[in-house]
Enzyme design. Structure first.
Site, short mmCIF file in Angstrom:
data_model
loop_
_atom_site.label_atom_id
_atom_site.label_comp_id
_atom_site.label_asym_id
_atom_site.label_seq_id
_atom_site.Cartn_x
_atom_site.Cartn_y
_atom_site.Cartn_z
N SER A 124 52.03 35.41 79.15
CA SER A 124 51.09 36.47 79.56
C SER A 124 50.03 35.94 80.50
CB SER A 124 50.42 37.02 78.29
OG SER A 124 49.27 37.75 78.64
N TYR A 149 45.36 36.13 70.46
CA TYR A 149 46.65 36.55 71.05
C TYR A 149 46.95 35.66 72.25
CZ TYR A 149 49.67 38.85 74.36
OH TYR A 149 50.65 39.08 75.29
N LYS A 153 49.89 32.41 73.04
CA LYS A 153 50.78 32.28 74.22
C LYS A 153 50.58 30.90 74.85
CE LYS A 153 52.66 36.41 74.22
NZ LYS A 153 54.10 36.59 73.93
N PRO A 295 34.15 44.76 75.21
CA PRO A 295 33.84 43.31 75.20
C PRO A 295 35.07 42.48 75.53
CG PRO A 295 32.99 44.38 73.21
CD PRO A 295 33.82 45.41 73.93
C1 WQD Z 1 43.56 47.72 81.39
C2 WQD Z 1 42.28 48.28 82.01
C3 WQD Z 1 40.42 48.27 80.50
C4 WQD Z 1 42.11 51.28 77.78
C5 WQD Z 1 46.31 43.72 78.38
C6 WQD Z 1 46.35 43.59 76.89
C7 WQD Z 1 47.42 42.84 76.32
C8 WQD Z 1 47.98 41.76 77.20
C9 WQD Z 1 47.27 41.61 78.54
C10 WQD Z 1 50.26 41.16 77.52
C11 WQD Z 1 41.04 47.46 81.63
C12 WQD Z 1 40.81 49.70 80.90
C13 WQD Z 1 41.94 50.39 78.84
C14 WQD Z 1 41.25 52.41 77.69
C15 WQD Z 1 40.13 51.72 79.68
N1 WQD Z 1 49.32 42.12 77.44
N2 WQD Z 1 40.97 50.62 79.76
N3 WQD Z 1 40.30 52.59 78.65
O1 WQD Z 1 42.85 44.55 79.29
O2 WQD Z 1 44.47 43.84 81.08
O3 WQD Z 1 44.98 43.46 78.72
O4 WQD Z 1 47.15 42.89 79.10
O5 WQD Z 1 50.12 40.01 77.41
O6 WQD Z 1 48.40 43.82 76.05
O7 WQD Z 1 45.21 42.90 76.50
O8 WQD Z 1 45.03 45.77 79.66
O9 WQD Z 1 45.68 48.10 79.30
O10 WQD Z 1 44.04 47.01 77.66
O11 WQD Z 1 43.31 47.56 79.99
O12 WQD Z 1 39.23 51.93 80.52
O13 WQD Z 1 41.35 53.26 76.75
O14 WQD Z 1 42.07 49.58 81.52
O15 WQD Z 1 39.00 48.13 80.48
O16 WQD Z 1 40.16 47.43 82.74
P1 WQD Z 1 44.23 44.38 79.74
P2 WQD Z 1 44.55 47.16 79.06
#
Ligand code: WQD
Length: 335
Positions: A124, A149, A153, A295
């Site tokens: 990841s 998490y 990885k 956060p």
């Molecule tokens: C994407 C963007 C949020 C939800 C993910 C996961 C994890 C890992 C890495 C594989 C961010 C914003 C999100 C919401 C929002 N996967 N958001 N409202 O943070 O890149 O991490 O990828 O390894 O699965 O941690 O992805 O989809 O959680 O968020 O505004 O209800 O969407 O702030 O900018 P992220 P995400």
């Protein structure tokens, strides 16, 4: 000779199973359905018209796993098995270390015992930590991860590298996924996290499907993104699945080594861009409210995808529109 897919009934695993079967490979799926459903197996068969073996086991159960290796001729393994909810991993680190890391160690030990030394590991972009620059390149190496998490990885990547140092007949592919979204065009398989979703697209789906009345956008005051909302490198899960086929081809060609690749598009889109694209493509409103930042979130990060393009001949082809269309098509198809 078969490709063994621990976690193969999951979101990424099932899409990779389809591409492997379509490319003529024999596969064996093992899964305990902790974050997937039995009907996924039937849908993989429906999409491909092909059959495959399945074992309902926990990949960390050494006795059960040994039976799979005893009963089958396994040529390689693609390991998808692992918990992946960042927030949950902060609350329950031991659950994540036990399942993701100890499970992987059991898998590698059984592989070694049966002289199966070709593996592709589902890693990841979170392993980069917060490198201080938004463009991630493989040579940057693993950073200080911000959640258990991501640390699992990192640990599994390190274990694989150490295995290779101890025995350089191993053939190891490490694929660092950016943000997988979308679904197979058939609408038969897709992303369906159990419980409260973590990621953006499953939340958008719940709002579009009227299960939630609005989306919370976590902050719109990030510097360095187009509109202040978080920006990520979203890639279509079918493009991601195809990256695994290319990685196996590379391992077949190279015979041994450790080969690490970013799988991303190289382009970051903001939350608001994702919302607007979804609304345009599907003609569905997605009400949202700007709330405080989540956060641990980084403002923006995206892949430098050049190494995978040069060495694997892999490049993401599908667009953000495709991701939004296919994600919604899956949800519509299910209801
Ligand atoms: C994407 C963007 C949020 C939800 C993910 C996961 C994890 C890992 C890495 C594989 C961010 C914003 C999100 C919401 C929002 N996967 N958001 N409202 O943070 O890149 O991490 O990828 O390894 O699965 O941690 O992805 O989809 O959680 O968020 O505004 O209800 O969407 O702030 O900018 P992220 P995400």
């Amino acid at each position: 000779m078969s490709v063994l897919l621990p976690g193969g009934a999951g979101y990424i695993g099932s899409h990779t199973a389809v591409e492997l079967l379509n490319s003529g490979k024999e596969i064996i799926i093992i899964d305990n359905f902790v974050n997937s459903k039995p009907e996924v197996l039937e849908n993989i068969k429906k999409i491909t018209g092909k059959d495959f073996k399945f074992y309902k086991i926990d990949f960390s159960d050494e006795k059960e796993l040994e039976k799979v290796f005893k009963e089958n001729k396994i040529d390689s393994v693609i390991n998808f098995a692992g918990y992946k909810a960042v927030g949950e991993s902060v609350k329950e680190p031991l659950k994540y270390y036990r399942n993701n890391v100890s499970g992987a160690i059991v898998l590698f030990e059984v592989m070694k015992k049966y002289n199966v030394k070709k593996i592709v590991f589902s890693s990841s972009a979170t392993i980069y930590g917060d490198p201080g620059t938004p463009e991630y390149i493989e040579e940057m190496g693993r950073g200080k991860t911000t959640n258990p998490y991501g640390t699992t990885k990192c640990m599994i990547e390190q274990i694989l590298e150490d295995i290779y140092v101890s025995d350089n007949s191993w053939d190891i592919g490490i694929l660092r996924y950016f943000n997988p979204v979308g679904a197979h065009e058939s609408g038969l398989i897709g992303e369906e996290p159990k419980g409260i979703p973590n990621n953006l697209m499953p939340f958008i789906m719940k709002v579009a499907n009227k299960e939630l009345d609005h989306l919370n956008v976590f902050g719109n005051d990030y510097k360095g993104t187009k509109d202040g909302t978080g920006a990520r490198d979203y890639l279509h899960v079918v493009d991601l699945a195809k990256g695994h086929i290319k990685a196996l081809e590379k391992l077949d060609k190279e015979k041994s080594g450790v080969f690490t690749y970013n799988l991303g598009t190289g382009t970051a889109y903001t939350v608001l861009e994702m919302i607007e694209t979804f609304k345009k493509v599907n003609n569905i409103d997605v009400p949202y409210e700007i709330v405080e930042r989540r956060p641990g979130d980084l403002p923006i990060f995206f892949a430098n995808p050049n190494k995978a393009e040069k060495e694997l001949g892999w490049k993401a082809e599908k667009t953000l529109e495709d991701m939004c269309r296919d994600s919604w098509n899956y949800i519509k198809n299910k209801s």
